[in-house]
Design an enzyme around this catalytic site. Sequence first.
Site, PDB file in Angstrom:
ATOM      1  N   ARG A  39      -6.848  11.974 -36.487  1.00 23.60           N
ATOM      2  CA  ARG A  39      -5.456  12.135 -36.052  1.00 23.60           C
ATOM      3  C   ARG A  39      -4.899  10.763 -35.727  1.00 23.60           C
ATOM      4  O   ARG A  39      -5.643   9.850 -35.400  1.00 23.60           O
ATOM      5  CB  ARG A  39      -5.405  12.981 -34.778  1.00 23.60           C
ATOM      6  CG  ARG A  39      -5.421  14.466 -35.036  1.00 23.60           C
ATOM      7  CD  ARG A  39      -5.595  15.240 -33.754  1.00 23.60           C
ATOM      8  NE  ARG A  39      -6.942  15.107 -33.245  1.00 23.60           N
ATOM      9  CZ  ARG A  39      -7.251  14.727 -32.017  1.00 23.60           C
ATOM     10  NH1 ARG A  39      -6.312  14.408 -31.156  1.00 23.60           N
ATOM     11  NH2 ARG A  39      -8.507  14.651 -31.633  1.00 23.60           N
ATOM     12  N   ARG A  45       4.691  10.234 -32.360  1.00 25.98           N
ATOM     13  CA  ARG A  45       5.605  10.902 -31.437  1.00 25.98           C
ATOM     14  C   ARG A  45       7.029  10.790 -31.955  1.00 25.98           C
ATOM     15  O   ARG A  45       7.443   9.697 -32.334  1.00 25.98           O
ATOM     16  CB  ARG A  45       5.524  10.136 -30.112  1.00 25.98           C
ATOM     17  CG  ARG A  45       5.388  11.022 -28.943  1.00 25.98           C
ATOM     18  CD  ARG A  45       5.221  10.188 -27.725  1.00 25.98           C
ATOM     19  NE  ARG A  45       3.874  10.243 -27.231  1.00 25.98           N
ATOM     20  CZ  ARG A  45       3.342   9.323 -26.468  1.00 25.98           C
ATOM     21  NH1 ARG A  45       4.029   8.248 -26.149  1.00 25.98           N
ATOM     22  NH2 ARG A  45       2.119   9.468 -26.017  1.00 25.98           N
ATOM     23  N   ARG A  72     -20.816  -1.870 -32.775  1.00 27.44           N
ATOM     24  CA  ARG A  72     -19.894  -2.966 -33.082  1.00 27.44           C
ATOM     25  C   ARG A  72     -19.800  -3.786 -31.809  1.00 27.44           C
ATOM     26  O   ARG A  72     -19.846  -3.253 -30.700  1.00 27.44           O
ATOM     27  CB  ARG A  72     -18.495  -2.449 -33.442  1.00 27.44           C
ATOM     28  CG  ARG A  72     -18.347  -1.957 -34.847  1.00 27.44           C
ATOM     29  CD  ARG A  72     -18.463  -3.022 -35.910  1.00 27.44           C
ATOM     30  NE  ARG A  72     -17.281  -3.858 -36.036  1.00 27.44           N
ATOM     31  CZ  ARG A  72     -17.268  -4.995 -36.730  1.00 27.44           C
ATOM     32  NH1 ARG A  72     -18.377  -5.457 -37.307  1.00 27.44           N
ATOM     33  NH2 ARG A  72     -16.156  -5.713 -36.830  1.00 27.44           N
ATOM     34  N   ARG A 112      -6.561  -8.388 -30.721  1.00 28.65           N
ATOM     35  CA  ARG A 112      -5.630  -8.216 -29.600  1.00 28.65           C
ATOM     36  C   ARG A 112      -5.581  -9.485 -28.764  1.00 28.65           C
ATOM     37  O   ARG A 112      -6.560 -10.245 -28.712  1.00 28.65           O
ATOM     38  CB  ARG A 112      -6.093  -7.110 -28.652  1.00 28.65           C
ATOM     39  CG  ARG A 112      -6.482  -5.825 -29.292  1.00 28.65           C
ATOM     40  CD  ARG A 112      -6.462  -4.693 -28.322  1.00 28.65           C
ATOM     41  NE  ARG A 112      -7.603  -4.660 -27.412  1.00 28.65           N
ATOM     42  CZ  ARG A 112      -7.790  -3.717 -26.507  1.00 28.65           C
ATOM     43  NH1 ARG A 112      -6.898  -2.754 -26.357  1.00 28.65           N
ATOM     44  NH2 ARG A 112      -8.849  -3.735 -25.736  1.00 28.65           N
ATOM     45  N   GLU A 141      -9.350 -11.098 -28.419  1.00 23.72           N
ATOM     46  CA  GLU A 141     -10.476 -10.194 -28.650  1.00 23.72           C
ATOM     47  C   GLU A 141     -10.821 -10.198 -30.143  1.00 23.72           C
ATOM     48  O   GLU A 141      -9.978  -9.845 -30.969  1.00 23.72           O
ATOM     49  CB  GLU A 141     -10.024  -8.795 -28.218  1.00 23.72           C
ATOM     50  CG  GLU A 141     -11.132  -7.882 -27.808  1.00 23.72           C
ATOM     51  CD  GLU A 141     -10.571  -6.588 -27.208  1.00 23.72           C
ATOM     52  OE1 GLU A 141     -10.000  -6.631 -26.107  1.00 23.72           O
ATOM     53  OE2 GLU A 141     -10.697  -5.546 -27.871  1.00 23.72           O
ATOM     54  N   TYR A 167     -19.310   6.653 -27.093  1.00 22.84           N
ATOM     55  CA  TYR A 167     -18.198   6.020 -26.384  1.00 22.84           C
ATOM     56  C   TYR A 167     -17.625   7.006 -25.366  1.00 22.84           C
ATOM     57  O   TYR A 167     -17.339   8.152 -25.695  1.00 22.84           O
ATOM     58  CB  TYR A 167     -17.078   5.593 -27.353  1.00 22.84           C
ATOM     59  CG  TYR A 167     -15.925   5.010 -26.580  1.00 22.84           C
ATOM     60  CD1 TYR A 167     -15.924   3.671 -26.210  1.00 22.84           C
ATOM     61  CD2 TYR A 167     -14.879   5.811 -26.136  1.00 22.84           C
ATOM     62  CE1 TYR A 167     -14.901   3.140 -25.439  1.00 22.84           C
ATOM     63  CE2 TYR A 167     -13.856   5.295 -25.363  1.00 22.84           C
ATOM     64  CZ  TYR A 167     -13.875   3.957 -25.022  1.00 22.84           C
ATOM     65  OH  TYR A 167     -12.876   3.435 -24.238  1.00 22.84           O
ATOM     66  N   ASP A 206     -14.626   7.144 -22.169  1.00 21.45           N
ATOM     67  CA  ASP A 206     -13.655   6.495 -21.299  1.00 21.45           C
ATOM     68  C   ASP A 206     -14.169   6.579 -19.867  1.00 21.45           C
ATOM     69  O   ASP A 206     -15.077   7.358 -19.570  1.00 21.45           O
ATOM     70  CB  ASP A 206     -12.299   7.205 -21.411  1.00 21.45           C
ATOM     71  CG  ASP A 206     -11.456   6.634 -22.547  1.00 21.45           C
ATOM     72  OD1 ASP A 206     -11.586   5.434 -22.843  1.00 21.45           O
ATOM     73  OD2 ASP A 206     -10.668   7.402 -23.134  1.00 21.45           O
TER      74      ASP A 206
HETATM   75  P1  FAD Z   1     -21.702   0.027 -18.619  1.00 25.11           P
HETATM   76  O1  FAD Z   1     -20.437  -0.293 -17.943  1.00 25.11           O
HETATM   77  O2  FAD Z   1     -22.013  -0.687 -19.876  1.00 25.11           O
HETATM   78  O3  FAD Z   1     -22.891  -0.194 -17.588  1.00 25.11           O
HETATM   79  C1  FAD Z   1     -24.245  -0.258 -17.976  1.00 25.11           C
HETATM   80  C2  FAD Z   1     -24.884  -1.368 -17.177  1.00 25.11           C
HETATM   81  O4  FAD Z   1     -26.302  -1.349 -17.380  1.00 25.11           O
HETATM   82  C3  FAD Z   1     -24.422  -2.753 -17.586  1.00 25.11           C
HETATM   83  O5  FAD Z   1     -23.945  -3.447 -16.452  1.00 25.11           O
HETATM   84  C4  FAD Z   1     -25.665  -3.411 -18.163  1.00 25.11           C
HETATM   85  O6  FAD Z   1     -25.730  -4.802 -17.918  1.00 25.11           O
HETATM   86  C5  FAD Z   1     -26.767  -2.676 -17.414  1.00 25.11           C
HETATM   87  N1  FAD Z   1     -28.050  -2.686 -18.114  1.00 25.11           N
HETATM   88  C6  FAD Z   1     -28.281  -2.399 -19.402  1.00 25.11           C
HETATM   89  N2  FAD Z   1     -29.582  -2.555 -19.706  1.00 25.11           N
HETATM   90  C7  FAD Z   1     -30.188  -2.955 -18.555  1.00 25.11           C
HETATM   91  C8  FAD Z   1     -31.519  -3.307 -18.219  1.00 25.11           C
HETATM   92  N3  FAD Z   1     -32.479  -3.300 -19.138  1.00 25.11           N
HETATM   93  N4  FAD Z   1     -31.806  -3.668 -16.956  1.00 25.11           N
HETATM   94  C9  FAD Z   1     -30.831  -3.709 -16.008  1.00 25.11           C
HETATM   95  N5  FAD Z   1     -29.547  -3.402 -16.273  1.00 25.11           N
HETATM   96  C10 FAD Z   1     -29.225  -3.028 -17.529  1.00 25.11           C
HETATM   97  N6  FAD Z   1     -12.353   3.224 -20.686  1.00 25.11           N
HETATM   98  C11 FAD Z   1     -11.166   3.682 -20.228  1.00 25.11           C
HETATM   99  O7  FAD Z   1     -11.117   4.726 -19.580  1.00 25.11           O
HETATM  100  N7  FAD Z   1     -10.012   2.970 -20.442  1.00 25.11           N
HETATM  101  C12 FAD Z   1      -9.991   1.800 -21.133  1.00 25.11           C
HETATM  102  O8  FAD Z   1      -8.927   1.202 -21.311  1.00 25.11           O
HETATM  103  C13 FAD Z   1     -11.241   1.310 -21.650  1.00 25.11           C
HETATM  104  N8  FAD Z   1     -11.271   0.161 -22.356  1.00 25.11           N
HETATM  105  C14 FAD Z   1     -12.465  -0.272 -22.855  1.00 25.11           C
HETATM  106  C15 FAD Z   1     -12.469  -1.464 -23.582  1.00 25.11           C
HETATM  107  C16 FAD Z   1     -13.659  -1.933 -24.123  1.00 25.11           C
HETATM  108  C17 FAD Z   1     -13.662  -3.207 -24.907  1.00 25.11           C
HETATM  109  C18 FAD Z   1     -14.852  -1.182 -23.951  1.00 25.11           C
HETATM  110  C19 FAD Z   1     -16.149  -1.655 -24.561  1.00 25.11           C
HETATM  111  C20 FAD Z   1     -14.854  -0.021 -23.200  1.00 25.11           C
HETATM  112  C21 FAD Z   1     -13.658   0.451 -22.644  1.00 25.11           C
HETATM  113  N9  FAD Z   1     -13.625   1.603 -21.875  1.00 25.11           N
HETATM  114  C22 FAD Z   1     -12.425   2.064 -21.394  1.00 25.11           C
HETATM  115  C23 FAD Z   1     -14.860   2.379 -21.577  1.00 25.11           C
HETATM  116  C24 FAD Z   1     -15.554   1.956 -20.267  1.00 25.11           C
HETATM  117  O9  FAD Z   1     -15.905   0.609 -20.351  1.00 25.11           O
HETATM  118  C25 FAD Z   1     -16.791   2.835 -20.072  1.00 25.11           C
HETATM  119  O10 FAD Z   1     -16.404   4.172 -19.893  1.00 25.11           O
HETATM  120  C26 FAD Z   1     -17.670   2.467 -18.878  1.00 25.11           C
HETATM  121  O11 FAD Z   1     -17.794   1.108 -18.683  1.00 25.11           O
HETATM  122  C27 FAD Z   1     -19.053   3.059 -19.087  1.00 25.11           C
HETATM  123  O12 FAD Z   1     -19.864   2.858 -17.943  1.00 25.11           O
HETATM  124  P2  FAD Z   1     -21.435   2.870 -18.081  1.00 25.11           P
HETATM  125  O13 FAD Z   1     -21.975   2.778 -16.701  1.00 25.11           O
HETATM  126  O14 FAD Z   1     -21.882   3.984 -18.926  1.00 25.11           O
HETATM  127  O15 FAD Z   1     -21.789   1.572 -18.955  1.00 25.11           O
END
Ligand code: FAD
Length: 368
Positions: A172, A176, A251, A282, A302, A350, A352
């Site tokens: 999709r 709008r 990626r 961006r 970026e 992925y 949010d």
């Molecule tokens: P992460 O934030 O990746 O946390 C995992 C952590 O584990 C990291 O700090 C990492 O260092 C640590 N880790 C990994 N392996 C190890 C290890 N072996 N030992 C110790 N520590 C370790 N969401 C939105 O809602 N709005 C947005 O606008 C948005 N924009 C985004 C833009 C980008 C470029 C990206 C990539 C994501 C975006 N997101 C957005 C999504 C958002 O970033 C995620 O939902 C969120 O960060 C996920 O949290 P997490 O804890 O699963 O992962």
Amino acid sequence: MTMYDYLVVGSGLFGSTFAYEAAKRGKRIKVIEKRSHIGGNVYTEKVQDINVHKYGAHIFHTNNKEIWDYVNQFAEFNRYTNSPIANYKSEIYNLPFNMNTFNKLWGVVTPEAAKKKIEEQKNVLAGKTPVNLEEQAIALIGTDIYQKLIKGYTEKQWGRKATELPPFIIKRLPVRFTYDNNYFNDKYQGIPIGGYTQIIEKMLSSELIDVEVSTDFFNRKEEYMNEFPKIIYSGMIDQFFDYSLGTLEYRSLKFESKILDRENYQGNAVVNYTDAETPYTRIIEHKHFEFGNQKKTVVTKEYPSTWNKGDEPYYPLNDKRNNELYQQYKDLASKFPNVIFGGRLGMYKYFDMHQIIGAALATVKQEF
Ligand code: FAD
């Protein structure tokens, strides 16, 4: 044996939400984080008194009132509305595709005229079933928008020609027929005033939680596995198993940030560069997320990039091969009842921010 009930690997939103909830229930938790700071990808740091989104622009948005109320207990959110613009060879268009975009492209004024124009342009496919992303985009929105606003951007994002990408990538498109530049349809959105890091700091502030940064789980995996009764693991699932079944692909992104000695660089937080020649996708101007009026500004370009082992894994490549491989790892993981695999890396998907908080709260519900 350790005094802790849980080891949480990773201090992103997933691990931190779990740790916060577990501490509320009287559990003792150790959080380890391999980066030098907490917060995972939502981490923001102050540069020139501006909160810089270090790992990409993060805008909180959700339709779920419970999650919105939940996150608001850790920070006050502002009224930021995501209204990115597209720069195609210095022509500026509003996103998502809406009446402002159509008016600028074709001079049309009414929704009927815009719909007619799109229908005419879709006809070039003459009802053919799209076999690649290019045809899929044209089938959805016509040739002009595809050429100017989708093609170059998508090809940079994926590092492949649109004719070589499968059609399902864009099921999709946000279209709008109103003059509304708000990118999201969600009821609630905003940016935490003062940045995201404070949210994680508050989540991890309990006396029952100890945090160790610059600590990689894999430096002491065996010991951790023996010491801790339960582990919440939010790192890469294939790495946990030493890539024994194969490597999951991602990626990646490269960020290039600069402090500029001017107050306002681009007049908007997010500008997408949709031509193929500009190498970045961006430019983010961070101050606009919080309506800042600091004297200087910080901008970040970026660049999408190929992921190699060791690079930051930003976006899971959820194609058939990787999804099947993930399923095999998931089956293997089920043989380790003392380890809960969570977060975007543990679940190879992925999410949010609102979804990851929801996933962490669901894990909490199952656990307690
Ligand atoms: P992460 O934030 O990746 O946390 C995992 C952590 O584990 C990291 O700090 C990492 O260092 C640590 N880790 C990994 N392996 C190890 C290890 N072996 N030992 C110790 N520590 C370790 N969401 C939105 O809602 N709005 C947005 O606008 C948005 N924009 C985004 C833009 C980008 C470029 C990206 C990539 C994501 C975006 N997101 C957005 C999504 C958002 O970033 C995620 O939902 C969120 O960060 C996920 O949290 P997490 O804890 O699963 O992962």
